[in-house]
Design a protein around this motif. Structure first.
Motif: not given
Length: 431
Positions: A155-171
Motif C-alpha cells: 500500500l505504501t508503494a501504491a500511495f507514496k507517489p500520489i501523496i508526494e505529488q499532492t504535497l509538492r503542489e499543495s505547499v
C-alpha cells in the motif's frame, strides 16, 4: 322426582376422571416446559421470589443529580451477578438536597447497604469507552498491526507517489494563502500583540524576570563578565585611543583613525579574550538555564502565561479564521487535491486498499458491533439504549456495608463521576 342413584354415581365418576385427566395434563405440560425451557422456568422463579419478598420504603439523599420514577437500584450477589433490589417511586428536587423515595425489595434490609449514585451523561467519550474497552482496543490494535505488516509495503508503494505529488503542489498554494490571510488579519494580530504586551509581558513577565531571573544571571554571569572585562581593560591603550580621537577632531584630512583603532582592538585584543573564556561563558549559561528551569516561581508563571495565551478566545478565533481561509476554504488547494486523487493511478491505489483492508474493517466492525450470527454486542446494545432511546441514564449501585447502618440514619448516595456500564443488559428474544 330425584334422579336415580346410579345416574348420580356415573356422573360423579365421569367428572372425577375428567378432573384427574385435566390436572394430570397440566402437570405433564409443566414438567415438559420445565425440561425444555429451563431459562423460562428460572424467570418464573425469579418473578415469584420478587413478588414474595418483603418490601420497604425509605428516602435517599442524592449528591448532584436527579433520580426519576422507575430508576433502578442494583446490588451484586456472591457470584458477581447484578440483581435489581429496588427502584425510585418518586423524586423531590424542591429542597437544597435532591432526594428520592425508594421501594426496596432486596433480600437484606436497606440499612445493610451503602449507595453510589451513577449516571451516563451520553457523551461521545462514554460511548467510545463502552464500545472500545481496553481489552477490545488491544485486539483491534493487534489486528491493525498484523494488517500493516502484511499489506503495508504494498500500500505504501501504491500511495507514496500520489501523496508526494499532492504535497509538492499543495505547499506553495498553502504558503501563498497563509501570506494573504495573515496580511488580511494584520490589524487583529497587532491588537492581540498590544494586549499581550500590556497584560502579560509588562505586568507579569518583566517583573518576574527582574525578581527571579536577574539574580540568577548575576550570580553565575557577573564573575565571568568581571574577569573578561578586567582583561580587556588591561589590554586597552588609552594613549592609542586618545591621540586618534584628537586627530579625528582636528581639521586634518583623515577622520577615521579612532574607528580603525577600535576595529584593530576588537580583532586583536577583545575577541581573543572572549575566545579564551568560552568554556567559562558556556558553563555560566548552562548554570543560569539550569537554575531558571528549577525555579518553581518562574516555571509556574511561564506555564500559566503560555496556557493563557493558548486558551485566549480572540487568538483562537483568529487562528481558526486563518486556517479556514488558507486551507479549509481554499478552492485552489481543493482543486490540487481533486486533480491528483482522480487520476487512474490514484483510483487503482484506492481499489487495492479496499481489497486488502475490507476484511480487516469487517472484522473490526464485528468486534465492535456484533455479527448476524451472534447478534449485536453488549456494548453496542448499551450505546443504542443510552444514545438512541435515552435509556439507562441514572441508577444506584448498592454495596454491602461492613456494619449495618442505624435505622435512624438517613440513606445518602455518594457521587461517582467515573463512567460505568449499566449493570443490566437488555436484548430482544432471538426466538
Amino acid at each position: 322426582m330425584s334422579p336415580p342413584l346410579s345416574r348420580i354415581t356415573s356422573r360423579w365418576k365421569s367428572t372425577t376422571i375428567l378432573g384427574v385427566l385435566f390436572w394430570s395434563g397440566c402437570l405433564v405440560a409443566i414438567a415438559i416446559a420445565a425440561r425444555t425451557h429451563r431459562a423460562e422456568a428460572s424467570r418464573v422463579t425469579e418473578l415469584a421470589t420478587h413478588f414474595m419478598r418483603s418490601r420497604d420504603r425509605f428516602r435517599i439523599e442524592l449528591p448532584d443529580g436527579p433520580l426519576r420514577r422507575g430508576d433502578a437500584i442494583f446490588a451484586q450477589d456472591a457470584s458477581g451477578q447484578w440483581t435489581q433490589v429496588g427502584h425510585a417511586i418518586s423524586d423531590d428536587e424542591s429542597g437544597a438536597q435532591p432526594s428520592a423515595e425508594i421501594l426496596w425489595y432486596g433480600s437484606q434490609p436497606a440499612s445493610h447497604y451503602g449507595f453510589t449514585y451513577c449516571r451516563n451523561r451520553g457523551t461521545l467519550a462514554e460511548a467510545v469507552e463502552i464500545l472500545l474497552p481496553a481489552e477490545r482496543r488491544t485486539v483491534i490494535l493487534n489486528k491493525i498491526a498484523a494488517a500493516q505488516r502484511l499489506h503495508g509495503p504494498e500500500l505504501t508503494a501504491a500511495f507514496k507517489p500520489i501523496i508526494e505529488q499532492t504535497l509538492r503542489e499543495s505547499v506553495p498554494v498553502i504558503q501563498q494563502a497563509l501570506v494573504r490571510a495573515v496580511t488580511a488579519h494584520q490589524a487583529e494580530f497587532d491588537a492581540i500583540g498590544e494586549r499581550f504586551e500590556a497584560e502579560l509581558i509588562n505586568q507579569r513577565v518583566v517583573p518576574l524576570v527582574r525578581s527571579e531571573v536577574l539574580p540568577i544571571v548575576r550570580t553565575h554571569g557577573e564573575p565571568v563578565a568581571a574577569e573578561i572585562g578586567q582583561e580587556i581593560w588591561d589590554r586597552a591603550s588609552l594613549f592609542r585611543f586618545g591621540w586618534r580621537i584628537m586627530y579625528d577632531k582636528s581639521p586634518l584630512p583623515q577622520r577615521d583613525l579612532s574607528q580603525q583603532e577600535w576595529e584593530r582592538f576588537m580583532e586583536n585584543e577583545a575577541i581573543p579574550v572572549f575566545e579564551s573564556h568560552v568554556d567559562q561563558i558556556v558553563g555560566a549559561v548552562k548554570a543560569i538555564l539550569r537554575d531558571v528551569v528549577k525555579n518553581e516561581a518562574v516555571r509556574d508563571e511561564f506555564t500559566q502565561v503560555l496556557q493563557e495565551v493558548a486558551s485566549d478566545d480572540q487568538l483562537q478565533a483568529l487562528a481558526g479564521s486563518i486556517v479556514r481561509d488558507a486551507i479549509i476554504d481554499n478552492q485552489e488547494l481543493r482543486q490540487v487535491w481533486l486533480k491528483n486523487w482522480q487520476t487512474a493511478e490514484a483510483q487503482q491505489a484506492m481499489q487495492l486498499a479496499n481489497a486488502r483492508l475490507e476484511p480487516l474493517v469487517r472484522e473490526i466492525g464485528d468486534e465492535i458491533f456484533g455479527t448476524r450470527e451472534t447478534g449485536i454486542s453488549p456494548g453496542f446494545a448499551r450505546v443504542l439504549r443510552n444514545q438512541i432511546l435515552n435509556k439507562d441514564r441514572r441508577w444506584i449501585e448498592a454495596q454491602v456495608l461492613p456494619t449495618a447502618r442505624n435505622e435512624d440514619q438517613p440513606a445518602i448516595a455518594e457521587a461517582d463521576d467515573r463512567s460505568h456500564p449499566y449493570p443490566m443488559l437488555f436484548f430482544a428474544d432471538r426466538d
